[in-house]
Design a protein around this motif. Structure first.
Motif, mmCIF file in Angstrom:
data_model
loop_
_atom_site.group_PDB
_atom_site.id
_atom_site.type_symbol
_atom_site.label_atom_id
_atom_site.label_comp_id
_atom_site.label_asym_id
_atom_site.label_seq_id
_atom_site.Cartn_x
_atom_site.Cartn_y
_atom_site.Cartn_z
ATOM 1 N N GLY A 1 0.836 -1.197 0.000
ATOM 2 C CA GLY A 1 0.000 0.000 0.000
ATOM 3 C C GLY A 1 0.864 1.236 0.000
ATOM 4 N N PRO A 2 0.268 2.407 0.206
ATOM 5 C CA PRO A 2 1.033 3.665 0.193
ATOM 6 C C PRO A 2 2.190 3.671 1.182
ATOM 7 N N ALA A 3 2.009 3.027 2.336
ATOM 8 C CA ALA A 3 3.071 3.017 3.347
ATOM 9 C C ALA A 3 4.185 2.034 2.995
ATOM 10 N N ALA A 4 3.880 1.020 2.209
ATOM 11 C CA ALA A 4 4.874 0.017 1.803
ATOM 12 C C ALA A 4 4.588 -0.379 0.362
ATOM 13 N N PRO A 5 4.970 0.463 -0.592
ATOM 14 C CA PRO A 5 4.578 0.235 -1.987
ATOM 15 C C PRO A 5 5.406 -0.824 -2.710
ATOM 16 N N ARG A 6 6.553 -1.210 -2.151
ATOM 17 C CA ARG A 6 7.415 -2.147 -2.849
ATOM 18 C C ARG A 6 7.678 -3.401 -2.013
ATOM 19 N N ARG A 7 7.994 -4.482 -2.726
ATOM 20 C CA ARG A 7 8.270 -5.744 -2.043
ATOM 21 C C ARG A 7 9.567 -6.341 -2.592
ATOM 22 N N TYR A 8 10.409 -6.798 -1.671
ATOM 23 C CA TYR A 8 11.657 -7.442 -2.031
ATOM 24 C C TYR A 8 11.831 -8.703 -1.184
ATOM 25 N N THR A 9 12.569 -9.647 -1.704
ATOM 26 C CA THR A 9 12.926 -10.819 -0.925
ATOM 27 C C THR A 9 14.335 -11.236 -1.285
ATOM 28 N N SER A 10 14.936 -12.056 -0.444
ATOM 29 C CA SER A 10 16.319 -12.482 -0.644
ATOM 30 C C SER A 10 16.392 -13.997 -0.571
ATOM 31 N N ASP B 1 9.118 -6.743 -6.482
ATOM 32 C CA ASP B 1 9.803 -5.784 -7.341
ATOM 33 C C ASP B 1 11.176 -6.297 -7.757
ATOM 34 N N ALA B 2 11.827 -7.043 -6.878
ATOM 35 C CA ALA B 2 13.121 -7.643 -7.201
ATOM 36 C C ALA B 2 13.400 -8.764 -6.223
ATOM 37 N N VAL B 3 14.207 -9.709 -6.667
ATOM 38 C CA VAL B 3 14.629 -10.835 -5.831
ATOM 39 C C VAL B 3 16.145 -10.796 -5.740
ATOM 40 N N LEU B 4 16.658 -10.586 -4.529
ATOM 41 C CA LEU B 4 18.097 -10.564 -4.319
ATOM 42 C C LEU B 4 18.579 -11.996 -4.172
ATOM 43 N N VAL B 5 19.541 -12.394 -4.982
ATOM 44 C CA VAL B 5 20.046 -13.761 -4.948
ATOM 45 C C VAL B 5 21.540 -13.707 -4.650
ATOM 46 N N GLY B 6 21.957 -14.342 -3.570
ATOM 47 C CA GLY B 6 23.362 -14.333 -3.167
ATOM 48 C C GLY B 6 23.700 -15.566 -2.364
ATOM 49 N N GLY B 7 24.799 -15.470 -1.628
ATOM 50 C CA GLY B 7 25.244 -16.596 -0.821
ATOM 51 C C GLY B 7 26.203 -17.511 -1.561
ATOM 52 N N GLN B 8 26.082 -17.569 -2.873
ATOM 53 C CA GLN B 8 26.981 -18.324 -3.725
ATOM 54 C C GLN B 8 26.722 -17.890 -5.162
#
Length: 267
Positions: A22-31, A54-61
């Motif tokens: 919503g307006p207070a949290a318009p974006r979503r991300y996960t890792s 909106d984007a998926v952060l992929v790391g760790g390897q």
């Protein structure tokens, strides 16, 4: 928030469905780490849920090229991340150092500097002196990783201490592992060193379940310094704990002995 235990694509989907945008949290991300991303892509419902981020952060390897292409074909924006306990989590995104982070190569080793660096290892001045160095008026973290930097983009190619000599040639196991993981059905392959029948060592593949402990220090508690989800593959997203961060040394005489990181340096 995901339940404890092994990652489950169905549980991830349920948690994603509970997120309110919503307006207070318009974006979503996960890792995620690569194997978690692969499990999500194997589940149509989870893939649809991941596509709403909106984007998926992929790391760790290292993330296999085939896996990245598979995710993007499903409409998922993948951002690869790089970081360590000593850098307070992810600080390089899609090869670009974040904000005031700077990267340089010294004798083939990737070194990082910026306000995100930890001050050192608590009660371990020798390890601190070996890992952090002063140069050109800046304090640098020696990652122990081999890398290339082209047009400001960082590409990590493997660990400097993960090289075997075979037939007089230096063979970086990380590079071999990336090639093997591009093969069909081998995205979870792990390449390790073993003694060969002759003189020297050779590279061998083994299942992920038998994988040795990671060479990097393992984070215990973390503090928020990046302003977003970490680049260490934590599915919980942004770091929530402030203060001291513990690690386990993994190389040399310090192997197996616990060490702790001081609070991070202030900008």
């Amino acid at each position: 928030m995901l339940p404890s235990g092994h990652f489950d694509a169905g549980a991830f989907t349920d948690a994603a469905d509970r997120l309110v945008v919503g307006p207070a949290a318009p974006r979503r991300y996960t890792s995620l780490v690569p194997v978690q991303l692969a499990r999500v892509l194997d589940d149509p419902r989870a893939t649809a849920a991941l596509g709403r981020f909106d984007a998926v952060l992929v790391g760790g390897q290292a993330t296999p090229t085939a896996l990245r292409e598979r995710a993007r074909a499903a409409g998922i924006r993948v951002v690869t991340t790089y970081g360590a306990s000593e850098t307070s989590g992810g600080c390089v995104y899609d090869g670009a150092p974040l904000g005031t982070v700077h990267a340089e190569l010294v004798d083939g080793e990737l070194q990082l500097t910026g306000p995100m660096l930890a001050e050192g290892y608590l009660d371990d001045p020798a390890r601190t002196a070996a890992t952090f160095t002063e140069r050109d008026g800046h304090r640098w973290y020696r990652t122990g990783d081999a890398a290339t930097i082209v047009d400001g983009r960082v590409r990590v190619t493997g660990r400097l201490d993960d090289v075997v000599i075979s037939g007089g040639e230096k063979v970086p196991l990380g590079a071999v592992e990336r090639i093997v993981r591009e093969l069909p059905g081998q995205h979870g392959a792990v390449v390790t060193r073993r003694t060969s029948g002759g003189v020297g060592r050779s590279a061998g593949r083994r299942d992920r379940a038998a994988r040795r402990p990671p060479a990097r220090p393992l984070p215990r508690r973390r503090h928020p310094r990046t302003g977003g989800p970490t680049g260490r593959g934590d599915p919980r997203g942004p770091d929530a704990d402030a203060g001291v961060r513990q690690t386990r040394p993994a190389r040399g005489a310090d192997a197996g002995r616990p060490a702790r990181l001081n609070r991070a340096s202030r900008p």
